[in-house]
Design a protein around this motif. Structure first.
Motif, short mmCIF file in Angstrom:
data_model
loop_
_atom_site.label_atom_id
_atom_site.label_comp_id
_atom_site.label_asym_id
_atom_site.label_seq_id
_atom_site.Cartn_x
_atom_site.Cartn_y
_atom_site.Cartn_z
N ILE A 202 0.83 -1.09 -0.06
CA ILE A 202 -0.01 -0.11 0.02
C ILE A 202 0.86 1.20 -0.14
O ILE A 202 2.03 1.11 0.49
N LEU A 203 0.42 2.13 -0.64
CA LEU A 203 1.28 3.50 -0.94
C LEU A 203 0.80 4.63 -0.12
O LEU A 203 -0.41 4.88 -0.19
N LYS B 191 0.45 -1.26 -4.86
CA LYS B 191 1.37 -1.79 -6.09
C LYS B 191 1.56 -3.36 -6.03
O LYS B 191 1.40 -3.85 -4.77
N PHE B 192 1.45 -4.05 -7.31
CA PHE B 192 1.39 -5.45 -7.21
C PHE B 192 2.52 -5.91 -8.07
O PHE B 192 2.51 -5.40 -9.32
N ILE C 253 2.57 -3.39 -11.44
CA ILE C 253 1.52 -2.51 -11.78
C ILE C 253 1.15 -1.64 -10.49
O ILE C 253 1.19 -2.08 -9.34
N ARG C 254 0.75 -0.37 -10.66
CA ARG C 254 0.37 0.60 -9.52
C ARG C 254 -0.82 1.13 -9.79
O ARG C 254 -1.14 1.76 -10.98
N ALA D 108 -0.04 2.49 -13.60
CA ALA D 108 1.12 2.71 -14.27
C ALA D 108 1.87 1.47 -14.19
O ALA D 108 1.58 0.46 -13.28
N LEU D 109 2.83 1.21 -14.79
CA LEU D 109 3.57 -0.14 -15.08
C LEU D 109 5.03 0.39 -14.80
O LEU D 109 5.77 1.27 -15.44
N GLU D 110 5.60 -0.29 -13.66
CA GLU D 110 6.91 -0.05 -13.29
C GLU D 110 7.78 -1.27 -13.72
O GLU D 110 7.48 -2.44 -13.46
N VAL D 111 9.00 -1.02 -14.34
CA VAL D 111 9.92 -2.08 -14.64
C VAL D 111 11.30 -1.74 -13.79
O VAL D 111 11.81 -0.70 -13.87
N HIS D 112 11.44 -2.59 -12.60
CA HIS D 112 12.68 -2.49 -11.73
C HIS D 112 13.92 -3.03 -12.79
O HIS D 112 13.73 -4.23 -12.91
#
Length: 220
Positions: free
Chosen positions: A32-33, A54-55, A63-64, A101-105
């Motif tokens: 949770i953010l 965020k998952f 994904i956020r 949003a999509l995050e790529v770490h």
């Protein structure tokens, strides 16, 4: 000043005892953010004006989702003086929005840079009525307006795990925003006055900014 020093010492101690080097995230990780107020304001606030989660779909990819909802209103008394009559004024505003949003770490270590992009969508509705006082009969006008906002953005940021389940993150966004208004409607309680609609002003912008101060994520 004391709170700043205390927090920095606490973060140092937590980091020193947390010897885990990674991975800190993996498929199924979720959080949770909150928007973190920083050292001078020890508070966890609404994420992007609402609630966020965020998952991680896979080890490097998450994904956020953020949801915004705001309903507000005011009432202005007419305060008529006898033998006058009056009608109280009011304003109301409702905003509902969602952002994904999509995050790529790039790593799964304690400090993990990330790239990504997303889109946001919101609907706004406004209504206002002025207070009216005078000799009967009196009439009141109503103004209705609103619109739709769409925001596309790409982002670059970094997330740092203070401990295994808590991280702080910051990011830059390059975004394009578009606002499309509804027609503004003017109506009156006087049956002899027709309802009038006018076109609103649309606008768009392209901007680069740092979003918020810090994002606090609590993993579970």
């Amino acid at each position: 000043m004391f709170k700043k020093v205390a927090l920095m010492l606490a973060l140092f101690v937590c980091t020193s005892f947390a010897q885990k080097e990674g991975p800190f995230v993996g498929a199924g990780s979720k959080a949770i953010l909150f928007s973190f107020g920083g050292l001078s304001n020890m508070a966890a606030n609404n994420f992007d004006g609402g609630a966020g989660i965020k998952f991680f779909l896979a080890s490097p990819m998450a994904i956020r989702v953020g949801v915004q909802a705001n309903v507000s209103g005011t009432t202005t008394p007419a305060n008529p003086i006898a033998p006058q009559v009056g009608m109280d004024g009011s304003t109301s505003s409702t905003t509902i929005g969602i952002e994904g949003a999509l995050e790529v770490h790039l790593t799964t270590t304690r400090l993990t840079p990330s790239l990504g992009g997303g889109v946001g969508f919101s609907l706004t509705s406004n209504e206002s009525k002025p207070s009216v006082a005078g000799t009967a009969p009196i009439y009141q006008t109503t103004t209705k307006s609103g619109g739709t906002s769409i925001n596309f953005f790409v982002m670059m940021g970094a997330e740092y795990f203070v401990v295994d389940q808590i991280s702080l993150a910051a990011e830059y966004r390059l975004g394009y925003s578009l606002f499309s208004p509804k027609d503004t409607e003017y109506s009156s309680t006087n049956p002899a006055v027709p309802t009038v609609t006018t076109k609103g002003t649309s606008n768009h912008s392209l901007s680069l900014n740092s979003t918020g101060l810090l994002t606090l994520a609590v993993y579970f």
